[in-house]
Scaffold this motif. Structure first.
Motif, PDB file in Angstrom:
ATOM      1  N   ASP A 160       1.022  -0.956   0.066  1.00 11.47           N
ATOM      2  CA  ASP A 160       0.027  -0.172  -0.136  1.00 11.47           C
ATOM      3  C   ASP A 160       0.933   1.234  -0.022  1.00 11.47           C
ATOM      4  N   PRO A 161       0.539   2.369  -0.996  1.00 11.39           N
ATOM      5  CA  PRO A 161       1.674   3.483  -0.721  1.00 11.39           C
ATOM      6  C   PRO A 161       1.547   4.014   0.372  1.00 11.39           C
ATOM      7  N   VAL A 162       0.513   3.991   1.201  1.00 11.70           N
ATOM      8  CA  VAL A 162       0.418   4.478   2.541  1.00 11.70           C
ATOM      9  C   VAL A 162       1.760   3.959   3.666  1.00 11.70           C
ATOM     10  N   ARG A 163       1.883   2.773   3.353  1.00  2.92           N
ATOM     11  CA  ARG A 163       2.813   2.012   4.160  1.00  2.92           C
ATOM     12  C   ARG A 163       4.199   1.932   3.545  1.00  2.92           C
ATOM     13  N   LYS A 164       4.265   2.335   2.101  1.00  2.70           N
ATOM     14  CA  LYS A 164       5.547   2.271   1.510  1.00  2.70           C
ATOM     15  C   LYS A 164       6.659   3.211   2.323  1.00  2.70           C
ATOM     16  N   PRO A 165       6.307   4.043   2.914  1.00  2.92           N
ATOM     17  CA  PRO A 165       7.626   4.911   3.468  1.00  2.92           C
ATOM     18  C   PRO A 165       7.961   4.175   4.744  1.00  2.92           C
ATOM     19  N   GLN A 166       7.224   3.457   5.418  1.00  2.00           N
ATOM     20  CA  GLN A 166       7.429   2.737   6.561  1.00  2.00           C
ATOM     21  C   GLN A 166       8.426   1.460   6.147  1.00  2.00           C
ATOM     22  N   LEU A 167       8.052   0.969   5.164  1.00  2.00           N
ATOM     23  CA  LEU A 167       8.742  -0.107   4.558  1.00  2.00           C
ATOM     24  C   LEU A 167      10.192   0.210   4.175  1.00  2.00           C
ATOM     25  N   MET A 168      10.216   1.366   3.457  1.00  2.00           N
ATOM     26  CA  MET A 168      11.576   1.749   3.082  1.00  2.00           C
ATOM     27  C   MET A 168      12.476   1.943   4.401  1.00  2.00           C
ATOM     28  N   THR A 169      11.915   2.778   5.166  1.00  2.00           N
ATOM     29  CA  THR A 169      12.624   3.033   6.562  1.00  2.00           C
ATOM     30  C   THR A 169      13.025   1.650   7.330  1.00  2.00           C
TER      31      THR A 169
END
Length: 218
Positions: free
Chosen positions: A57-66
């Motif tokens: 989900d694009p909303v969770r993408k930053p969390q994944l990359m972090t």
């Protein structure tokens, strides 16, 4: 090192999808789950950003990359080196096949699913080869089709594959499966090979299309 990446990915997708994404990311980098080293981690993480686009989900993408980037600052002992993947979260999945890239994707997905189910190397290679043959036939002679992967873990481990298309069907199916039919166009080529690779094989064909189902017992 790859075990640490897999653990992070599995927080955002199934184990099967995580292995599929990671393998698909490593192959263009000429790496594998076994050969990738910690020194390769920065470029693997960079390549994972576009590779996970359709899985997270694009909303969770930053969390994944972090979380992936946090692996860069963890010690080798804490990033999962030598760890084994958790028990499989393996789910039935259908792949639309229209292009060679789709065929490669389905082939890799079948191999990863087989491995996730505990299949041995030669068993998973059989599955991958058979899926590749069926997908290429779909593209060449039916304009495409679908590949459905259905895992069964109990009472025994079985990977069932169904391939369907809406082409014109296969003429002389009996001769094709006996190995005596020689087609000028190549239609049906590889079907006999799939039959030989499978532990169970069934095919139905007619003017409205072809359905092939096979199983590999793990």
């Amino acid at each position: 090192m790859c075990a640490g990446i897999l653990r992070v990915l599995q927080q955002f997708m199934s184990e099967t999808a995580a292995r599929l994404v990671l393998r698909g990311t490593l192959e263009p980098l000429r790496l594998s789950l076994e050969s990738a080293t910690r020194a390769e981690l920065p470029r693997i993480i960079e390549a994972l950003e576009p590779a996970t686009r359709h899985f997270v989900d694009p909303v969770r993408k930053p969390q994944l990359m972090t979380q992936l980037k946090l692996l860069l600052s963890t010690s080798p002992a804490s990033n999962g080196v030598g760890a084994t993947a958790a028990p499989s979260d393996v789910r039935a999945t259908t792949y639309l096949v229209r292009t060679e890239a789709d065929a490669s994707h389905a082939r890799l997905a079948a191999k990863v699913m087989c491995e996730s189910m505990g299949g041995r190397g030669y068993e998973c290679q059989k599955v991958a080869t058979a899926v590749s043959e069926l997908a290429r036939n779909q593209i060449s002679y039916a304009g495409g089709g679908t590949i459905h992967l259905a895992p069964q873990l109990d009472p025994k481990r079985v990977l069932r594959v169904s391939a369907e298309d809406s082409g014109q069907g296969i003429s002389d199916l009996t001769r094709v499966l006996s190995g005596t039919y020689k087609s000028k166009t190549g239609m049906g080529l590889g079907l006999l090979g799939v039959k030989r690779l499978a532990d169970r094989f069934d095919v139905r064909t007619g003017p409205d299309g072809t359905q092939v189902e096979f199983e590999v017992w793990l």
